[in-house]
Design an enzyme around this catalytic site. Structure first.
Site, PDB file in Angstrom:
ATOM      1  N   CYS A   8      -8.160 -10.997  11.963  1.00 25.07           N
ATOM      2  CA  CYS A   8      -7.518  -9.716  11.627  1.00 25.07           C
ATOM      3  C   CYS A   8      -8.616  -8.749  11.187  1.00 25.07           C
ATOM      4  O   CYS A   8      -9.791  -8.949  11.513  1.00 25.07           O
ATOM      5  CB  CYS A   8      -6.419  -9.895  10.591  1.00 25.07           C
ATOM      6  SG  CYS A   8      -6.974 -10.489   8.977  1.00 25.07           S
ATOM      7  N   ARG A  14      -3.450 -11.218   6.920  1.00 25.40           N
ATOM      8  CA  ARG A  14      -2.783 -11.861   8.058  1.00 25.40           C
ATOM      9  C   ARG A  14      -3.479 -13.109   8.584  1.00 25.40           C
ATOM     10  O   ARG A  14      -2.828 -14.147   8.778  1.00 25.40           O
ATOM     11  CB  ARG A  14      -2.640 -10.840   9.207  1.00 25.40           C
ATOM     12  CG  ARG A  14      -1.705  -9.702   8.873  1.00 25.40           C
ATOM     13  CD  ARG A  14      -1.850  -8.559   9.866  1.00 25.40           C
ATOM     14  NE  ARG A  14      -3.170  -7.943   9.762  1.00 25.40           N
ATOM     15  CZ  ARG A  14      -3.635  -7.009  10.554  1.00 25.40           C
ATOM     16  NH1 ARG A  14      -2.881  -6.591  11.556  1.00 25.40           N
ATOM     17  NH2 ARG A  14      -4.838  -6.492  10.360  1.00 25.40           N
ATOM     18  N   ASP A 124       0.180  -4.663   9.519  1.00 25.83           N
ATOM     19  CA  ASP A 124      -0.781  -4.989   8.460  1.00 25.83           C
ATOM     20  C   ASP A 124      -0.124  -4.822   7.083  1.00 25.83           C
ATOM     21  O   ASP A 124       0.147  -3.702   6.649  1.00 25.83           O
ATOM     22  CB  ASP A 124      -2.000  -4.066   8.577  1.00 25.83           C
ATOM     23  CG  ASP A 124      -3.155  -4.589   7.752  1.00 25.83           C
ATOM     24  OD1 ASP A 124      -2.904  -5.348   6.786  1.00 25.83           O
ATOM     25  OD2 ASP A 124      -4.308  -4.270   8.078  1.00 25.83           O
TER      26      ASP A 124
HETATM   27  P1  4NP Z   1      -5.767  -7.905   6.980  1.00 30.53           P
HETATM   28  O1  4NP Z   1      -5.405  -6.643   6.065  1.00 30.53           O
HETATM   29  O2  4NP Z   1      -6.527  -7.375   8.158  1.00 30.53           O
HETATM   30  O3  4NP Z   1      -4.454  -8.461   7.370  1.00 30.53           O
HETATM   31  O4  4NP Z   1      -6.584  -8.826   6.095  1.00 30.53           O
HETATM   32  C1  4NP Z   1      -6.369  -5.739   5.586  1.00 30.53           C
HETATM   33  C2  4NP Z   1      -7.053  -6.020   4.432  1.00 30.53           C
HETATM   34  C3  4NP Z   1      -7.976  -5.109   3.936  1.00 30.53           C
HETATM   35  C4  4NP Z   1      -8.214  -3.942   4.620  1.00 30.53           C
HETATM   36  C5  4NP Z   1      -7.540  -3.659   5.784  1.00 30.53           C
HETATM   37  C6  4NP Z   1      -6.614  -4.563   6.274  1.00 30.53           C
HETATM   38  N1  4NP Z   1      -9.137  -2.999   4.109  1.00 30.53           N
HETATM   39  O5  4NP Z   1      -9.276  -1.908   4.715  1.00 30.53           O
HETATM   40  O6  4NP Z   1      -9.789  -3.262   3.105  1.00 30.53           O
END
Ligand code: 4NP
Length: 155
Positions: A8, A14, A124
């Site tokens: 992800c 995720r 997300d």
């Molecule tokens: P993930 O969610 O891709 O599902 O882990 C996110 C976690 C952090 C960030 C973006 C998406 N971020 O921009 O820090």
């Protein structure tokens, strides 16, 4: 060994959820000796961190082990994985960008395996806050993924 990598953006919401759920399914079928399962993020902001509380909470509620999950960044070396499973379209395109000529074609989105899903991208929860929706989608995707791999490897 069958190597499966979930990817992800941040590797805190995720993909670690998918890693934990998929490992649980593999354990449930007694196949853990045949699999190496990992996750990574295309971004490096959270490297070394444990998963988001929302991910840990929903894993706990479903009696799925969430310990030992630590964020790391996706790298060209990850082309060693047999299955590289992206959570959304932008992860898939970032993965292909990193792998470039090393790209061997086995990169797809988890929800591409779920015929009944109207969504192709796992939303997300870092932005939506809806970890339950994400859990349900990933749970369905991981079931389909394990069936697909079992068929392909005659397990
Ligand atoms: P993930 O969610 O891709 O599902 O882990 C996110 C976690 C952090 C960030 C973006 C998406 N971020 O921009 O820090």
């Amino acid at each position: 060994m069958i190597n499966v990598l979930f990817v992800c953006l941040g590797n805190i919401c995720r993909s670690p959820m998918a890693e934990a759920i998929f490992k649980e399914k593999v354990r449930g079928e007694g196949l853990e000796a045949k699999f190496l399962v990992d996750s990574a993020g295309t971004g490096g902001w959270h490297v070394g961190k444990p998963p988001h509380e929302g991910t840990l909470d929903i894993l706990r509620e479903n009696n799925i082990k969430g310990d030992g999950l630590t964020a790391r960044q996706f790298s060209p070396d990850d082309n060693r994985f047999d299955y590289i499973v992206a959570m959304d379209r932008s992860n898939a395109s970032d993965i292909k960008e990193v792998l470039r000529e090393e790209f061997h074609g086995n990169v797809f989105r988890l929800l591409d395996l779920v015929d009944e899903s109207t969504l192709s991208d796992v939303p997300d929860p870092y932005y939506t806050g809806n970890f339950q929706e994400v859990y349900d989608l990933i749970e369905q995707g991981c079931s389909q993924l394990l069936s697909k791999i079992k068929k392909e490897h005659r397990l």
